[in-house]
Design an enzyme around this catalytic site. Structure first.
Site, PDB file in Angstrom:
ATOM      1  N   SER A  93      -9.754  -0.372   7.276  1.00 40.39           N
ATOM      2  CA  SER A  93      -9.184  -0.192   5.940  1.00 40.39           C
ATOM      3  C   SER A  93      -8.503  -1.420   5.346  1.00 40.39           C
ATOM      4  O   SER A  93      -8.176  -1.426   4.161  1.00 40.39           O
ATOM      5  CB  SER A  93      -8.184   0.969   5.945  1.00 40.39           C
ATOM      6  OG  SER A  93      -8.872   2.195   5.915  1.00 40.39           O
ATOM      7  N   SER A 124      -9.698   1.924   3.051  1.00 38.55           N
ATOM      8  CA  SER A 124      -8.839   2.681   2.172  1.00 38.55           C
ATOM      9  C   SER A 124      -7.863   1.810   1.376  1.00 38.55           C
ATOM     10  O   SER A 124      -7.359   2.250   0.342  1.00 38.55           O
ATOM     11  CB  SER A 124      -8.042   3.700   2.984  1.00 38.55           C
ATOM     12  OG  SER A 124      -7.158   3.055   3.880  1.00 38.55           O
ATOM     13  N   LYS A 130       0.851  -1.193   0.000  1.00 39.94           N
ATOM     14  CA  LYS A 130       0.000   0.000   0.000  1.00 39.94           C
ATOM     15  C   LYS A 130       0.885   1.241   0.000  1.00 39.94           C
ATOM     16  O   LYS A 130       1.946   1.251   0.645  1.00 39.94           O
ATOM     17  CB  LYS A 130      -0.886  -0.020   1.251  1.00 39.94           C
ATOM     18  CG  LYS A 130      -1.944   1.090   1.295  1.00 39.94           C
ATOM     19  CD  LYS A 130      -2.775   0.991   2.580  1.00 39.94           C
ATOM     20  CE  LYS A 130      -3.908   2.015   2.610  1.00 39.94           C
ATOM     21  NZ  LYS A 130      -4.693   1.938   3.861  1.00 39.94           N
TER      22      LYS A 130
END
Lengths: 90, 477, 493
Positions: free
Chosen positions: C179, C155, C80
């Site tokens: 997330s 997210s 990420k």
């Protein structure tokens, strides 16, 4: 009502007038939503920050050169030698 | 001068940079100097994802100083974030302590004109220093070598009444910091900074007046002068019906005045909250006890001991104990020479004068403690006179070396041989026949003149007692 | 053959590479070609590593020389874009950091690399992880590989999409309020948020320091357990990382649940929950019961306050964490060549105002407001007090049960654009996930079925602090019984 303009100034954020308007309404509804929490009795309750019980480990006082000045400056938007350059601060 | 019906209320915030090897919350060097931005790390630069860690020695130094300031040490304190934007503050917040500082409720005893006074210490807390910005007309440059260096902020109670007390309090705190070896206490270089909160009120009034914070004060003399100026400024303001603004004013030592920073910044709203990157600062009481056990004798305790152990006057004891190195030097000389009062005199008068003139510290000069002790013994044994001793001292200051050697090579040994002294006395009396006659006809005051002449011809080597004795005998005849 | 490689899970790939049945280079090349094929449509990666093949060749070389390789040797992993990667652009999906190249790596990345993982690139996400749909990214929305009209969740949406679309065999994400778990849930993956303090946060762009935890997103429970073992453990660079020993979770997995008590809090099955989701959770409960577990009804009465206090605490911390983005040392600098800044305040405000997107600004304003003079006690302090009570509720609950079973999200994935204009509705999507972050307990989601319109639905397990093994075992039981790991997203078939 939240004074979005003054809060944005405190946070050093330029907002567009659309953002300002939208935030005012949205933040008010979020704050409204939070007001339900007032009903919870928190007398004598210690605020909780770190949610896990973790033992503090100190760092021993040993200096270490982890990067060069050149590396420190690598992402600088504006520089003069190895110093960061900004508008006049006085 | 302030008129009699006003009184000042003064409190000091002293920031002391702690002498750790690395920074308070990161591993980069906390040394002075360094090339531009050389002493930095992702943590002290506030790079994304960088996290603070707690320097054990920084905490230990905070506890040491807290104990020396007679504070309660909290075994659980909290680091908070003080949020504001400034280019020398990389993270947009300073890690500091807010409502739960590590040291609280202490005091410092000061001596002013021989009188003791106790100044309360509200708190002392750990925090990190900011970087440095330099100004170049239409831009500024930022160096973050000092960003993150540990600071102990020591906040006094508003117990201080005069500029002199304020300066003495600051000096005393500096002496303690240096005794403990936690800060070098250099105001000019900024390793110690004194911010002064000053307000005035009508004598007897209970309420505090509006407080003004004075910054940019880089000597103890300026602490006194800046506060003195500010008190007078505030009184004249109030007497002419003006209001005092709560503000920060900078001291300009060249003009000896304070002036407003005129920041258009809104009232600060620092939004303090506990730093979620750091756990509460928790340690065992045992650690505090261990640190307490290793505390050195502090200046005032030492001064008291010097009075009882060496029979020194209070003034001497206070002067000799201001600096730990001087006090240790004195004790060494006193013990080796066996004459504490003479040791004190030589150090306070001769040595300190030279140190002051040359701007040297006691560690930087050439006279070793054992040499000064030997000098005192040479006087006490009558080998040299006090006057000769000053010559020897000057040589020791300039070149170093043992006084016995200097006396020998320069031929300065005191002459106690009666025949030699009679010869000098005769020489002087025959060269000053007129004065001899005057003396004998009753002008007693001339005795000193003869002694001076004899010392001169003997190049100071004649034993003064013997000179007196022989001279008296010969003048009688 | 190529299809076969990208269909293999991480543990199998590492085993085959270790036995030299396939080369690490071949494996990486297969996943890389999948990225080349699909990324323009899915937008899962913001930056693709240009050295992933040479990283793989290095593994092959060491294997050929008989050198020791790590537990993840040759496994292509997506990172990420919240994790700093030395020499590889790290943006947090923000215009603010669009050119930022770190000179250091996050501890998680260092630990993955030390065990031989191949860093495939940096995945899309909501800007600064602020969002539940991956729609607030400066680099554009990411699509759900199961249906391109839907969000992958957020997210960590890009991480979920990357693994789901076989562009990497696993990913690491961050979870501040769900997330990791919610996008895993939306994309048919296993996603684990460990106990707060298990995994070092050093080098991860901070959103909310007391809530953020990194964790794995994988296709199987075993893979998740293995990655978690690698990235967990005390880090001297993160004071809030725990000194607890790291168990061998992957070796201790067991689907046998005899004696395990599974709590089901009534508050998690109230209004707003989609029928498909409810049915999926109930079916999971039946499976657990069949595996020997006992179901226990529970009450967590403070659940309804979790979302409001979460948003309060997260935005307060974020408002301060994001203060460092000022355009002085790095980050976006507004163009002052035409119009100079009148003063420092304008300098900051323009850099930040231009560098941050609207969602980020909205949250900074909310957090700044809630911390400001006169409001601190009513908002931040109050929220932190309720947070303690909420944690206490969980501590009590875990005296009655070993793990908690719940939905991961009230609904399956929603359509792109559907909720973006209503922040409050978007925030309420996090109702089942935020509690774990507030209480600091571990949580995970595991695939458990599909909706009527063929979108993935998972279930969530929560456990007591440091009891990851229990929830991994419960999830393992679901996985072993439902046998859904081989399902391939329709949109990429």
């Amino acid at each position: 009502m939240i004074n979005v303009q003054s809060v944005a100034h405190l946070a050093r954020l330029t907002l567009s007038s659309d953002e300002e308007k939208a935030f005012e309404a949205q933040l008010s509804s979020i704050v409204q939503h939070f007001s339900e929490v007032e009903a919870v009795n928190t007398a004598n309750v210690e605020p909780l920050i770190t949610p896990t019980d973790i033992t503090l480990v100190f760092r021993e006082d040993k200096k270490l050169a982890v990067q060069t000045a050149e590396e420190a400056m690598k992402n600088a938007p504006e520089r003069s030698g190895n110093l960061f350059k900004v508008p006049p601060v006085v | 001068m302030p008129s009699n019906n006003w009184e000042a209320v003064i409190g000091l915030e002293i920031h002391a940079q702690l002498l750790t090897e690395s920074k308070m919350f990161s591993v980069d060097s906390a040394s002075f100097g360094g090339a531009d931005n050389e002493y930095t790390s992702p943590v002290s630069l506030g790079m994304p994802g960088a996290l603070p860690t707690i320097n054990r020695r920084g905490v230990e130094f905070g506890i040491r100083m807290g104990l020396a300031l007679n504070c309660n040490i909290r075994t659980r304190s909290v680091f908070s974030r003080k949020n504001y934007f400034y280019p020398d503050l990389p993270k947009g917040y300073q890690i500091s302590q807010f409502d739960e500082p590590i040291c609280e409720k202490g005091y410092v005893d000061i001596y002013l004109d021989g009188k003791p006074k106790r100044i309360g210490v509200t708190r002392a807390h750990l925090e990190e220093d900011a970087g440095k910005s330099t100004h170049h007309g239409d831009y500024s440059l930022i160096n973050l070598n000092r960003a993150g260096v540990p600071l102990l902020e020591i906040v006094s109670e508003p117990d201080i009444k005069t500029p002199q007390e304020a300066a003495e309090y600051a000096r005393t705190v500096r002496n303690i910091l240096r005794y403990l070896g936690v800060c070098d206490g250099n105001l000019e270089e900024g390793s110690m900074r004194c911010d002064c909160n000053v307000s005035v009120r009508k004598t007897g009034e209970k309420k505090f007046g509006t407080k003004v914070e004075l910054k940019n004060i880089n000597s103890f003399r300026f602490v006194e002068k800046a506060i003195d100026y500010e008190i007078n400024r505030q009184i004249s303001c109030l007497e002419s019906g003006e209001r005092i603004l709560q503000e920060t004013r900078l001291y300009d030592s060249t003009k000896n005045r304070t002036y407003s920073m005129r920041s258009k910044e809104e009232a600060h709203d620092y939004r303090y909250f506990p730093d979620p990157d750091l756990l509460p600062l928790v340690f065992e009481q045992k650690w505090v006890d261990e640190i307490r056990a290793t505390l050195p004798e502090l200046p005032l305790e030492k001064a008291k001991r010097f009075q009882t152990q060496y029979g020194l006057p209070e003034y001497d004891a206070l002067v000799l104990t201001q600096e730990r190195a001087v006090a240790e030097y004195f004790e060494n000389v006193a013990k080796l020479s066996g004459n504490a009062k003479a040791s004190s005199n030589w150090i306070m008068v001769e040595l300190m004068r030279e140190l002051k003139e040359s701007e040297k510290s006691i560690e930087e000069q050439k006279i070793r403690g054992e040499d000064l002790a030997e000098l005192i013994q040479l006087i006490d044994k009558g080998t040299i006179s006090g006057k000769i001793a000053k010559t020897v001292f000057a040589e020791m200051w300039a070149q170093g070396g043992r006084p016995a050697d200097i006396v020998k090579t320069k031929g300065l040994v005191q002459v106690t041989d009666r025949a030699a002294i009679e010869k000098w006395v005769d020489e002087v009396m025959s060269a000053s026949a007129n004065q001899v006659n005057e003396y004998r006809s009753g002008k007693d005051k001339l005795f000193g003149f003869f002694v001076g002449q004899i010392m001169k011809v003997s190049r100071g080597q004649a034993n003064p007692d013997l000179v007196n004795q022989v001279l008296k005998e010969k003048l009688k005849k | 053959m190529s299809k076969n490689i990208t269909e293999l899970d991480l543990s199998t790939l590492v085993e085959k590479i270790g036995k030299k049945e396939i080369s690490a280079e071949k494996v990486t090349a297969e996943f890389k070609s999948q990225i080349e094929k699909l990324n323009t449509r899915i937008n899962a990666f913001i930056t693709v590593s240009d050295d992933c093949l040479s990283q793989a060749k290095e593994i092959d070389r060491r294997l050929a020389n008989g050198e020791k390789v790590g537990r993840l040797a040759g496994a292509p992993i997506a990172i990420k874009d919240m994790f700093c990667t030395k020499g590889l652009r790290t943006t947090a999906a923000s215009k603010m950091l669009r050119n930022f190249v770190p000179t250091y790596s996050a501890t998680v990345v260092e630990r993955l690399r030390a065990e031989g993982a191949i860093v495939m690139g940096k995945t899309n996400q909501d800007e600064f992880a602020m969002g539940s749909s991956n729609e607030t990214s400066h680099f554009g929305a990411c699509r759900n590989p199961w249906n391109f009209d839907y969000v992958p969740g957020g997210s960590s949406g890009g991480s979920a999409a990357a693994v789901s679309a076989r562009m990497s065999c696993a990913a690491v994400g961050t979870d501040t309020g769900g997330s990791i778990r919610q996008p895993a849930n939306f994309c048919h993956l296993v996603g684990v948020k460990p106990t707060y303090g298990r995994v070092s946060r050093y080098g991860i762009v901070a959103f909310a320091s007391s809530l953020d935890q990194a964790g794995p997103m994988t296709r199987t429970v075993r893979d998740a357990a293995l990655i978690l073992e690698v990235i967990s453990g005390h880090d001297e660079k993160d004071t809030t990382s725990a000194t607890k020993d790291v168990p061998k979770w992957s070796e201790n997995l067991s689907a046998q649940l005899r004696g395990m008590k599974i709590g089901m809090p009534v508050e998690y099955f109230n209004h707003g929950i989609a029928d498909d989701v409810r049915a999926t959770v109930m079916r999971a409960a039946d499976i657990l019961k069949a595996q020997g577990a006992e179901l226990v009804e529970l009450s967590l009465p403070l659940t309804k306050f979790a979302v409001p206090i979460y948003y309060l605490i997260a935005t307060c911390e974020a408002s301060s964490n994001l203060a460092r983005y000022d355009g002085v040392r790095y980050g976006h600098r507004a163009d002052f060549s035409k119009q100079a800044a009148a003063d420092l305040e304008e300098f900051y405000s323009r850099n930040r105002g231009e560098g941050f997107g609207s969602e980020v600004k909205r949250r900074i304003v909310l957090g700044t407001y809630a911390l400001s003079s006169g409001y601190y006690d009513a908002y931040y302090k109050k929220a932190c007090q309720v947070r303690r009570l909420l944690r206490q509720d969980f501590i009590e609950a875990f005296k009655k049960c070993d793990v908690i079973l719940s939905p991961a999200s009230p609904t399956p994935a929603f359509k792109i654009g559907e909720r973006i204009d209503n922040p409050l509705e978007m925030y309420l999507n996090d109702i089942y996930t935020t509690s774990a972050n507030l209480a600091g307990i571990p949580g995970m989601s595991v695939p458990a079925g599909f909706s009527h319109n063929k979108l993935p639905i998972g279930v969530q397990f929560l456990a007591a602090h440091f009891e990851e093994q229990k929830m991994l075992n419960a999830a393992f039981a679901i996985e072993q019984n439902l046998k859904l790991t081989a399902e391939v997203p329709y949109a990429i078939q």
